[in-house]
Design an enzyme around this catalytic site. Sequence first.
Site, mmCIF file in Angstrom:
data_model
loop_
_atom_site.group_PDB
_atom_site.id
_atom_site.type_symbol
_atom_site.label_atom_id
_atom_site.label_comp_id
_atom_site.label_asym_id
_atom_site.label_seq_id
_atom_site.Cartn_x
_atom_site.Cartn_y
_atom_site.Cartn_z
ATOM 1 N N GLU A 273 0.884 -1.347 -0.035
ATOM 2 C CA GLU A 273 0.245 0.122 0.043
ATOM 3 C C GLU A 273 0.916 1.244 0.017
ATOM 4 O O GLU A 273 0.545 2.335 -0.627
ATOM 5 C CB GLU A 273 -0.969 -0.111 1.209
ATOM 6 C CG GLU A 273 -1.711 -1.083 1.222
ATOM 7 C CD GLU A 273 -2.669 -1.072 -0.107
ATOM 8 O OE1 GLU A 273 -3.347 -0.399 -0.553
ATOM 9 O OE2 GLU A 273 -2.986 -2.498 -0.433
ATOM 10 N N TRP A 276 1.799 1.737 -3.533
ATOM 11 C CA TRP A 276 0.863 2.386 -4.256
ATOM 12 C C TRP A 276 0.919 3.906 -4.005
ATOM 13 O O TRP A 276 0.658 4.565 -5.023
ATOM 14 C CB TRP A 276 -0.577 2.167 -3.663
ATOM 15 C CG TRP A 276 -1.244 0.737 -4.304
ATOM 16 C CD1 TRP A 276 -1.295 -0.267 -3.935
ATOM 17 C CD2 TRP A 276 -1.577 0.745 -5.683
ATOM 18 N NE1 TRP A 276 -1.855 -1.092 -4.802
ATOM 19 C CE2 TRP A 276 -2.286 -0.521 -5.975
ATOM 20 C CE3 TRP A 276 -1.994 1.787 -6.871
ATOM 21 C CZ2 TRP A 276 -2.878 -0.989 -7.286
ATOM 22 C CZ3 TRP A 276 -2.560 1.379 -8.069
ATOM 23 C CH2 TRP A 276 -2.926 -0.018 -8.060
ATOM 24 N N TRP A 380 -9.766 7.617 -7.540
ATOM 25 C CA TRP A 380 -10.994 7.952 -8.181
ATOM 26 C C TRP A 380 -11.033 7.482 -9.647
ATOM 27 O O TRP A 380 -12.086 6.798 -10.153
ATOM 28 C CB TRP A 380 -11.400 9.488 -8.273
ATOM 29 C CG TRP A 380 -12.107 9.732 -7.093
ATOM 30 C CD1 TRP A 380 -11.798 10.256 -5.783
ATOM 31 C CD2 TRP A 380 -13.676 9.675 -6.906
ATOM 32 N NE1 TRP A 380 -12.925 10.485 -4.994
ATOM 33 C CE2 TRP A 380 -14.025 10.063 -5.666
ATOM 34 C CE3 TRP A 380 -14.514 9.045 -7.691
ATOM 35 C CZ2 TRP A 380 -15.251 10.052 -4.942
ATOM 36 C CZ3 TRP A 380 -16.017 9.121 -7.101
ATOM 37 C CH2 TRP A 380 -16.288 9.634 -5.829
HETATM 38 C C1 LIG Z 1 -11.711 7.126 -4.373
HETATM 39 C C2 LIG Z 1 -10.507 7.135 -3.473
HETATM 40 C C3 LIG Z 1 -9.748 8.086 -2.873
HETATM 41 C C4 LIG Z 1 -8.745 8.290 -1.957
HETATM 42 N N1 LIG Z 1 -8.251 9.655 -1.669
HETATM 43 C C5 LIG Z 1 -7.241 9.579 -0.892
HETATM 44 C C6 LIG Z 1 -6.648 10.824 -0.468
HETATM 45 O O1 LIG Z 1 -6.964 11.754 -0.597
HETATM 46 N N2 LIG Z 1 -5.363 10.788 0.388
HETATM 47 C C7 LIG Z 1 -4.858 9.449 0.708
HETATM 48 O O2 LIG Z 1 -3.856 9.610 1.620
HETATM 49 N N3 LIG Z 1 -5.479 8.284 0.175
HETATM 50 C C8 LIG Z 1 -6.440 8.221 -0.556
HETATM 51 N N4 LIG Z 1 -6.982 7.158 -0.964
HETATM 52 C C9 LIG Z 1 -6.104 5.922 -0.684
HETATM 53 C C10 LIG Z 1 -6.759 5.113 0.573
HETATM 54 O O3 LIG Z 1 -8.233 5.078 0.570
HETATM 55 C C11 LIG Z 1 -6.181 5.924 1.958
HETATM 56 O O4 LIG Z 1 -4.761 6.108 1.702
HETATM 57 C C12 LIG Z 1 -6.335 4.853 2.982
HETATM 58 O O5 LIG Z 1 -7.891 4.603 3.215
HETATM 59 C C13 LIG Z 1 -5.867 5.606 4.232
HETATM 60 O O6 LIG Z 1 -6.156 4.641 5.280
HETATM 61 P P1 LIG Z 1 -5.078 4.193 6.448
HETATM 62 O O7 LIG Z 1 -3.917 5.140 6.392
HETATM 63 O O8 LIG Z 1 -5.625 3.628 7.333
HETATM 64 O O9 LIG Z 1 -4.289 3.283 5.124
HETATM 65 P P2 LIG Z 1 -3.436 1.755 5.319
HETATM 66 O O10 LIG Z 1 -4.283 0.687 4.680
HETATM 67 O O11 LIG Z 1 -2.909 1.610 6.697
HETATM 68 O O12 LIG Z 1 -2.159 2.024 4.275
HETATM 69 C C14 LIG Z 1 -1.163 2.798 4.883
HETATM 70 C C15 LIG Z 1 -0.630 4.059 3.811
HETATM 71 O O13 LIG Z 1 -0.345 3.698 2.546
HETATM 72 C C16 LIG Z 1 -1.049 4.394 1.657
HETATM 73 N N5 LIG Z 1 -2.134 3.968 0.892
HETATM 74 C C17 LIG Z 1 -2.931 2.884 1.139
HETATM 75 N N6 LIG Z 1 -3.781 2.718 0.275
HETATM 76 C C18 LIG Z 1 -3.410 3.554 -1.013
HETATM 77 C C19 LIG Z 1 -3.850 3.713 -2.079
HETATM 78 N N7 LIG Z 1 -4.963 3.076 -2.773
HETATM 79 N N8 LIG Z 1 -3.543 4.843 -3.166
HETATM 80 C C20 LIG Z 1 -2.461 5.424 -2.386
HETATM 81 N N9 LIG Z 1 -1.959 5.302 -1.139
HETATM 82 C C21 LIG Z 1 -2.395 4.392 -0.261
HETATM 83 C C22 LIG Z 1 -1.708 5.582 2.472
HETATM 84 O O14 LIG Z 1 -0.705 6.787 2.772
HETATM 85 C C23 LIG Z 1 -1.944 4.859 3.865
HETATM 86 O O15 LIG Z 1 -1.779 5.968 4.971
HETATM 87 C C24 LIG Z 1 -8.253 6.991 -1.795
HETATM 88 C C25 LIG Z 1 -8.512 5.869 -2.262
HETATM 89 C C26 LIG Z 1 -9.974 5.953 -2.943
HETATM 90 C C27 LIG Z 1 -10.357 4.672 -3.489
#
Ligand SMILES: Cc1cc2nc3c(=O)[nH]c(=O)nc-3n(C[C@H](O)[C@H](O)[C@H](O)COP(=O)(O)OP(=O)(O)OC[C@H]3O[C@@H](n4cnc5c(N)ncnc54)[C@H](O)[C@@H]3O)c2cc1C
Length: 471
Positions: A273, A276, A380
């Site tokens: 992640e 990503w 998105w």
């Molecule tokens: C429609 C949509 C919009 C989103 N908008 C944002 C946004 O504005 N800002 C944002 O930080 N993330 C965004 N994400 C990605 C993801 O949803 C969030 O990073 C994640 O939910 C954050 O929760 P977490 O810190 O618990 O993630 P964890 O699952 O703990 O992941 C750790 C870190 O990895 C990164 N990460 C995880 N998944 C993704 C991903 N799919 N894409 C890019 N980085 C990722 C984040 O920095 C996250 O904090 C979006 C995803 C979708 C589907």
Amino acid sequence: MSFRRSIFWLRRDLRLEDNVALSAATRLSKEVVLVFVFDTNILDRLKDKNDRRMTAIHNALLDLDRKVRKKGSALVLLHGDPKREILEFAKRIQASAIFVNRDYEPYAKKRDKAVQTACNKLGIAFHDYKDQVIFEGNELLTQSGAAYKVFTPYKNKWLKELNACLYQDHRSQLKRLVPLKQLDKEIVGWSLKKLGFDYADLYLKVGESAAKKQLKNFLPDLPSYDKNRNYPILPNGTSRLSVHLRYGTLSIRSLVRFALTNPSLGAKTWLSELIWRDFYQMILDQFPHVVKGCFKKKYDSIKWPGTQKNFMLWCQGMTGFPLVDAAMRCFNKTGWMHNRLRMIVASFLTKDLLVDWRKGEDWFARNLLDFDLAANNGGWQWCASTGCDAQPYFRIFNPISQSEKFDPEGNFIKNFIPELKNFSKKQIHWPHVANQEIQEKVNCILGKDYPKPIVTHSEQRIKFLNLFKSF
Ligand SMILES: Cc1cc2nc3c(=O)[nH]c(=O)nc-3n(C[C@H](O)[C@H](O)[C@H](O)COP(=O)(O)OP(=O)(O)OC[C@H]3O[C@@H](n4cnc5c(N)ncnc54)[C@H](O)[C@@H]3O)c2cc1C
């Protein structure tokens, strides 16, 4: 020692620990002044004076200032156009260098280029560093020298090229921070009110101290990340560190270090992640047209038939699809949404309501506490199937089966739609099949206490497929 006095200009890196530009500034300068500019080019565009991001940034700066004061210095806050403010400040305090960490958003790149050019003219050194990502835009290329457009080969290359230098800890010599008494004239207390904003309630705390706490809280659950990450009801199913990565109150390198030292499958999945995140930063840097249009340009000519009325119902969490509504109500209340829910609501808006993904992207951009242009745009476009390596257009989430799978007990729904709380765990995902007798028994009359569905999923699915098939 190269410089007598330097500025470290903080932007998306609101921390003292493991900070590349700060570390370099304190290594190369006799004295370092920490500065943050409240950028009026950005603030003037924020319509909501209650914007949570302002409270978040303000809190993070207060936390930083407290730490810096313990070291005998203070954080200088400026307000205005950053190019003018930072250069005037540099002249005023006779700084001979400005240190920054690079930012890959188009506005930031343009701003930094202008500051750098002006610095060159004034004889002020401008040093910029990679800090926000492990690999920058053009550091990982395909065999033919092009930027990657598909995640898996990008990830393989990322892992192959990774070495310990890329995630080493960059410590700073904080004894080089300029003494407070020399800054007296420059310290202006910029309260939120003075900046024209109100304090908002924050569901997630922001600041370097809060970031450390959140990380400590999550680490015991890291090994189970692969199993738990799709269940929004689990408090530590995911790390909830996105807000900290957004404001830089934690370094990405520190997270990579944790992921690499943990041998579990959970840690491996989590690292993916984080990759990503780098991937979407790279896409934004190398393909900046995504800010306005589809990554796959052919989709720019789609005429999305969705209505403004349905868009508004989606925003309010009033579509009649329980998990979609619960997710949107959670978002409106907290400014944060679980990744699985982001995918479900984005898919629903584009593929069930047939609304242009840019409208949803904008709604998220205005309200997400962790809003990040690269990740939001990438997310998105992935859900709308217009992005690079996106979900194929014929794969359409069924919002009801997603609900049954990822909120099996219906507890997340109940938290945010209490009017549905008496439905059985079987019926809560689609209460519309309940007859009048059941509705009266559970004290929820559909169409009165909770909306009837605004569309029929199976019909909308066919409409969406037809819309995309022609391309
Ligand atoms: C429609 C949509 C919009 C989103 N908008 C944002 C946004 O504005 N800002 C944002 O930080 N993330 C965004 N994400 C990605 C993801 O949803 C969030 O990073 C994640 O939910 C954050 O929760 P977490 O810190 O618990 O993630 P964890 O699952 O703990 O992941 C750790 C870190 O990895 C990164 N990460 C995880 N998944 C993704 C991903 N799919 N894409 C890019 N980085 C990722 C984040 O920095 C996250 O904090 C979006 C995803 C979708 C589907």
